[in-house]
Scaffold this motif. Structure first.
Motif, PDB file in Angstrom:
ATOM      1  N   ALA A   1       0.857  -1.202   0.000  1.00 23.65           N
ATOM      2  CA  ALA A   1       0.000   0.000   0.000  1.00 23.65           C
ATOM      3  C   ALA A   1       0.881   1.236   0.000  1.00 23.65           C
ATOM      4  CB  ALA A   1      -0.922  -0.023   1.222  1.00 23.65           C
TER       5      ALA A   1
ATOM      6  N   VAL B   1       3.775   3.029  -5.193  1.00 28.24           N
ATOM      7  CA  VAL B   1       3.415   2.392  -6.461  1.00 28.24           C
ATOM      8  C   VAL B   1       2.013   1.781  -6.365  1.00 28.24           C
ATOM      9  CG1 VAL B   1       4.046   0.559  -8.070  1.00 28.24           C
ATOM     10  CG2 VAL B   1       5.846   1.974  -7.042  1.00 28.24           C
TER      11      VAL B   1
ATOM     12  N   LYS C   1      -2.991   1.783   6.109  1.00 24.22           N
ATOM     13  CA  LYS C   1      -2.688   2.399   4.802  1.00 24.22           C
ATOM     14  C   LYS C   1      -3.647   1.870   3.729  1.00 24.22           C
ATOM     15  CE  LYS C   1       2.253   3.199   5.520  1.00 24.22           C
ATOM     16  NZ  LYS C   1       3.611   2.905   5.036  1.00 24.22           N
TER      17      LYS C   1
ATOM     18  N   VAL D   1      -1.751  -8.415   5.901  1.00 22.41           N
ATOM     19  CA  VAL D   1      -1.010  -9.636   5.592  1.00 22.41           C
ATOM     20  C   VAL D   1       0.485  -9.387   5.757  1.00 22.41           C
ATOM     21  CG1 VAL D   1      -0.642  -9.304   3.070  1.00 22.41           C
ATOM     22  CG2 VAL D   1      -0.935 -11.610   3.969  1.00 22.41           C
ATOM     23  N   ASN D   2       1.182 -10.382   6.261  1.00 19.56           N
ATOM     24  CA  ASN D   2       2.644 -10.343   6.237  1.00 19.56           C
ATOM     25  C   ASN D   2       3.079 -11.183   5.040  1.00 19.56           C
ATOM     26  OD1 ASN D   2       5.345 -10.551   6.508  1.00 19.56           O
ATOM     27  ND2 ASN D   2       5.328 -11.630   8.484  1.00 19.56           N
ATOM     28  N   ALA D   3       3.550 -10.510   4.016  1.00 17.05           N
ATOM     29  CA  ALA D   3       3.856 -11.211   2.764  1.00 17.05           C
ATOM     30  C   ALA D   3       5.156 -12.027   2.831  1.00 17.05           C
ATOM     31  CB  ALA D   3       3.908 -10.212   1.611  1.00 17.05           C
TER      32      ALA D   3
ATOM     33  N   LEU E   1       3.051  -5.556  -5.123  1.00 10.05           N
ATOM     34  CA  LEU E   1       3.641  -4.216  -5.081  1.00 10.05           C
ATOM     35  C   LEU E   1       4.207  -3.944  -3.685  1.00 10.05           C
ATOM     36  CD1 LEU E   1       0.940  -2.382  -7.204  1.00 10.05           C
ATOM     37  CD2 LEU E   1       3.131  -3.316  -7.941  1.00 10.05           C
TER      38      LEU E   1
ATOM     39  N   PRO F   1      10.893  -6.197  -3.246  1.00  7.44           N
ATOM     40  CA  PRO F   1      11.458  -7.348  -3.963  1.00  7.44           C
ATOM     41  C   PRO F   1      11.733  -8.549  -3.046  1.00  7.44           C
ATOM     42  CG  PRO F   1      12.581  -5.345  -4.613  1.00  7.44           C
ATOM     43  CD  PRO F   1      11.672  -4.971  -3.485  1.00  7.44           C
TER      44      PRO F   1
ATOM     45  N   GLN G   1       9.811  -9.926  -1.084  1.00  6.28           N
ATOM     46  CA  GLN G   1       8.616 -10.787  -0.928  1.00  6.28           C
ATOM     47  C   GLN G   1       8.265 -11.567  -2.193  1.00  6.28           C
ATOM     48  OE1 GLN G   1       8.104  -7.361   0.623  1.00  6.28           O
ATOM     49  NE2 GLN G   1       8.933  -8.457   2.380  1.00  6.28           N
TER      50      GLN G   1
ATOM     51  N   ALA H   1       9.460  -5.813  -9.839  1.00  6.95           N
ATOM     52  CA  ALA H   1      10.893  -5.798  -9.512  1.00  6.95           C
ATOM     53  C   ALA H   1      11.344  -7.215  -9.220  1.00  6.95           C
ATOM     54  CB  ALA H   1      11.132  -4.927  -8.286  1.00  6.95           C
TER      55      ALA H   1
ATOM     56  N   ASP I   1      10.660   0.497 -15.673  1.00  7.17           N
ATOM     57  CA  ASP I   1      11.930  -0.111 -16.048  1.00  7.17           C
ATOM     58  C   ASP I   1      12.432  -0.955 -14.889  1.00  7.17           C
ATOM     59  OD1 ASP I   1      12.073   2.398 -14.826  1.00  7.17           O
ATOM     60  OD2 ASP I   1      13.981   2.929 -15.747  1.00  7.17           O
TER      61      ASP I   1
ATOM     62  N   PHE J   1      11.577   6.522  -4.851  1.00  8.65           N
ATOM     63  CA  PHE J   1      10.815   5.357  -4.413  1.00  8.65           C
ATOM     64  C   PHE J   1      11.533   4.782  -3.216  1.00  8.65           C
ATOM     65  CE2 PHE J   1      13.184   1.706  -6.190  1.00  8.65           C
ATOM     66  CZ  PHE J   1      13.983   2.315  -7.143  1.00  8.65           C
TER      67      PHE J   1
ATOM     68  N   ILE K   1      15.542   0.273  -1.320  1.00  5.74           N
ATOM     69  CA  ILE K   1      15.693  -0.400  -2.614  1.00  5.74           C
ATOM     70  C   ILE K   1      16.468   0.507  -3.571  1.00  5.74           C
ATOM     71  CG2 ILE K   1      14.440  -1.453  -4.567  1.00  5.74           C
ATOM     72  CD1 ILE K   1      13.931  -2.879  -1.889  1.00  5.74           C
TER      73      ILE K   1
HETATM   74  P1  NDP Z   1       6.935   1.536  -0.653  1.00  2.35           P
HETATM   75  O1  NDP Z   1       8.003   1.330   0.360  1.00  2.35           O
HETATM   76  O2  NDP Z   1       6.282   2.883  -0.809  1.00  2.35           O
HETATM   77  O3  NDP Z   1       5.753   0.475  -0.429  1.00  2.35           O
HETATM   78  C1  NDP Z   1       5.992  -0.857  -0.147  1.00  2.35           C
HETATM   79  C2  NDP Z   1       4.730  -1.429   0.472  1.00  2.35           C
HETATM   80  O4  NDP Z   1       4.939  -2.823   0.708  1.00  2.35           O
HETATM   81  C3  NDP Z   1       4.385  -0.794   1.803  1.00  2.35           C
HETATM   82  O5  NDP Z   1       2.994  -0.598   1.872  1.00  2.35           O
HETATM   83  C4  NDP Z   1       4.856  -1.854   2.801  1.00  2.35           C
HETATM   84  O6  NDP Z   1       4.129  -1.915   4.005  1.00  2.35           O
HETATM   85  C5  NDP Z   1       4.555  -3.126   2.034  1.00  2.35           C
HETATM   86  N1  NDP Z   1       5.335  -4.243   2.568  1.00  2.35           N
HETATM   87  C6  NDP Z   1       6.667  -4.292   2.790  1.00  2.35           C
HETATM   88  N2  NDP Z   1       6.994  -5.471   3.338  1.00  2.35           N
HETATM   89  C7  NDP Z   1       5.840  -6.168   3.475  1.00  2.35           C
HETATM   90  C8  NDP Z   1       5.513  -7.442   3.981  1.00  2.35           C
HETATM   91  N3  NDP Z   1       6.450  -8.261   4.470  1.00  2.35           N
HETATM   92  N4  NDP Z   1       4.225  -7.832   3.954  1.00  2.35           N
HETATM   93  C9  NDP Z   1       3.255  -7.029   3.463  1.00  2.35           C
HETATM   94  N5  NDP Z   1       3.502  -5.808   2.962  1.00  2.35           N
HETATM   95  C10 NDP Z   1       4.783  -5.378   2.975  1.00  2.35           C
HETATM   96  O7  NDP Z   1       7.578   1.062  -2.061  1.00  2.35           O
HETATM   97  P2  NDP Z   1       7.188   1.556  -3.524  1.00  2.35           P
HETATM   98  O8  NDP Z   1       5.714   1.605  -3.647  1.00  2.35           O
HETATM   99  O9  NDP Z   1       8.016   2.730  -3.850  1.00  2.35           O
HETATM  100  O10 NDP Z   1       7.756   0.319  -4.394  1.00  2.35           O
HETATM  101  C11 NDP Z   1       7.007  -0.871  -4.532  1.00  2.35           C
HETATM  102  C12 NDP Z   1       7.732  -1.822  -5.477  1.00  2.35           C
HETATM  103  O11 NDP Z   1       7.864  -1.217  -6.760  1.00  2.35           O
HETATM  104  C13 NDP Z   1       9.151  -2.186  -5.039  1.00  2.35           C
HETATM  105  O12 NDP Z   1       9.349  -3.569  -5.250  1.00  2.35           O
HETATM  106  C14 NDP Z   1      10.035  -1.397  -5.991  1.00  2.35           C
HETATM  107  O13 NDP Z   1      11.274  -2.036  -6.205  1.00  2.35           O
HETATM  108  C15 NDP Z   1       9.189  -1.436  -7.247  1.00  2.35           C
HETATM  109  N6  NDP Z   1       9.511  -0.369  -8.209  1.00  2.35           N
HETATM  110  C16 NDP Z   1       9.627  -0.743  -9.535  1.00  2.35           C
HETATM  111  C17 NDP Z   1       9.920   0.204 -10.493  1.00  2.35           C
HETATM  112  C18 NDP Z   1       9.923  -0.173 -11.940  1.00  2.35           C
HETATM  113  O14 NDP Z   1       9.932   0.712 -12.792  1.00  2.35           O
HETATM  114  N7  NDP Z   1       9.900  -1.437 -12.311  1.00  2.35           N
HETATM  115  C19 NDP Z   1      10.178   1.618 -10.134  1.00  2.35           C
HETATM  116  C20 NDP Z   1       9.932   1.917  -8.738  1.00  2.35           C
HETATM  117  C21 NDP Z   1       9.639   0.930  -7.814  1.00  2.35           C
HETATM  118  P3  NDP Z   1       4.370  -0.863   5.222  1.00  2.35           P
HETATM  119  O15 NDP Z   1       3.500   0.285   4.847  1.00  2.35           O
HETATM  120  O16 NDP Z   1       3.938  -1.581   6.438  1.00  2.35           O
HETATM  121  O17 NDP Z   1       5.856  -0.531   5.220  1.00  2.35           O
END
Ligand code: NDP
Length: 399
Positions: A9, A12, A39, A59-61, A82, A85, A87, A106, A142, A182, A186
């Motif tokens: 959430a 992205v 969120k 959920v814990n992914a 989303l 990476p 997970q 990713a 990308d 982002f 990462i």
């Molecule tokens: P954020 O950090 O904003 O969001 C990540 C979300 O994942 C958060 O809501 C987080 O929860 C949740 N999360 C993390 N760990 C877990 C878990 N174990 N179980 C459940 N939920 C979890 O990241 P972004 O939105 O910026 O990026 C998301 C993805 O997009 C990444 O994999 C990134 O690499 C990829 N990306 C790809 C791009 C492309 O062009 N291909 C460009 C930019 C990003 P919480 O709120 O609790 O932290």
């Protein structure tokens, strides 16, 4: 037409969910599930009331059993990953156990080593094929749109493509001396790793930021860009016919680089755990906690992104050059969905990738990178859902 479970959430996911709600004929029902349920609930509160029915879950992914229970309860046609990476594999395991299609943006990275390789996910190919389900890898920009652009260039413009340069320019200004667009953890793992590119079938490694070029980006102007390793180089070199060299460049401003160097020099970008006042902490994770949340950059970021690919190859025996790119405006994105362009350019293709599977336009059991599918319906949707593309047959080339 179908049900999507969206995991994560963050920046992205928020864009992807806005876009699912703009496409209710395809996304009849979505469930937003993440570690922090509040969120998910905030997104639901913002977007509820349209034709797409929204529910939320915690959920814990990292936990396959929890994921399997959620998938069995919601019964989606596709899971859109989303989260982060780290997970990817647990979510793929849960998709296998429940025979559900899978999309991500990713490639998998182990938490303890910053390594960007497809081998862990490609190891699932046979099992996905036998289960009759599709995993679509890398449906962001990308990787993502860059792969679709490559497949489109191959299908419509070339007999073989010999050189690809992927150019990722973010000319946005958020006004902070240092912030990432982002997830900071990462992002910093990616840019502080060694650079590399593929030439004549071999990986050539460089020091981080060793190779610099200046490029005059359409609608933006001249920017410094640096050669980075990027995951789609690995799959495109295999899937596009005739590749001799493929490189990836990203623009960085001087302030970003100076801050990054300083943080590296003092050990703040390390992913090795250290002992701090009786607790184990990872310096990079601590740094993430003190940096601005990328989601908070939306209202402050001005300027544009330009991401695209320059192709050089042959058509009917003649050498040909072709540049496909998208220009996206940070402020326009914020006006539309409340996020800056980096989340936008990733969240829109994530929605489109899921839509390709839900509509059956793409259906290929197994584990596949995005350039392995017919690019045409995806290219149409890019124009329809906010990422129109442009082309040039005489672009400046990168030395
Ligand atoms: P954020 O950090 O904003 O969001 C990540 C979300 O994942 C958060 O809501 C987080 O929860 C949740 N999360 C993390 N760990 C877990 C878990 N174990 N179980 C459940 N939920 C979890 O990241 P972004 O939105 O910026 O990026 C998301 C993805 O997009 C990444 O994999 C990134 O690499 C990829 N990306 C790809 C791009 C492309 O062009 N291909 C460009 C930019 C990003 P919480 O709120 O609790 O932290």
């Amino acid at each position: 037409m179908g049900k999507a479970l969206i995991i994560g959430a963050g920046g992205v996911a928020s864009v992807c969910i806005h876009k699912c709600c703009q496409n209710p004929d395809v996304f009849e029902e979505i469930c937003i599930a993440s570690r922090t349920k509040s969120k998910c609930d905030a997104l639901k509160a913002k977007l509820d009331g349209g034709r797409t029915k929204i529910s939320t879950a915690q959920v814990n992914a990292d936990n396959v059993d929890e994921l399997v229970a959620l998938i069995n309860e919601f019964n989606p046609d596709v899971v859109v990953n989303l989260a982060l990476p780290y997970q990817d594999l647990t979510i793929m395991d849960a998709c296998l156990a429940t025979k559900t299609n899978y999309v991500d943006t990713a490639n998998y990275e182990p938490l303890d080593t910053a390594k960007f390789e497809y081998k862990w996910q490609w190891a699932y190919r046979e099992r996905f094929e036998q289960a009759g389900i599709t995993a679509l890898l890398g449906s962001g920009f990308d990787p993502g749109v860059t792969g679709v652009f490559s497949a489109y260039a191959m299908k419509h413009h070339f007999d073989e493509i010999n050189y690809i340069d992927i150019l990722d320019c973010n000319a946005g200004d958020h006004g902070y001396p240092f912030a990432t667009n982002f997830n900071p953890e990462i992002n910093i793992r990616e840019v502080s790793a060694n650079g590399s590119y593929i030439e004549d079938g071999k990986w050539i490694e460089t020091e981080p930021m060793e190779i610099k070029r200046v490029y005059n980006f359409p609608e933006i102007g001249e920017k410094d860009m640096y050669l980075l390793h990027h995951e789609e180089l690995e799959s495109l070199a295999l899937n596009i016919k005739g590749i001799k060299r493929i490189r990836f460049f990203m623009t960085f401003g001087q302030s970003y680089l100076t801050h990054l160097k300083c943080l590296e020099n003092v050990g703040m970008t390390s992913i090795e755990p250290i002992e701090f006042e009786g607790n184990q902490i990872v310096p990079l994770q601590f740094l993430k906690a003190v940096l601005p949340d990328p989601a908070s950059l939306g209202p402050r970021t001005k300027g544009k992104t330009n991401i695209g690919c320059i192709f050089i190859g042959k058509k009917d025996g003649k050498e040909k050059t072709y540049y496909l790119y998208n220009v996206c405006d940070h402020e326009e994105c914020y006006k539309e969905v409340g996020s800056q362009a980096v989340s936008y350019t990733t969240g829109v293709p994530a929605m489109i990738g899921a839509a390709m599977l839900l509509t059956g336009k793409w259906n290929k059991p197994g584990v596949h990178n995005i350039e392995e599918f017919d690019p045409d319906p995806f290219m149409d949707d890019l124009n329809k859902f906010g990422l129109p593309w442009k082309e040039s047959f005489s672009p400046d080339l990168v030395e």
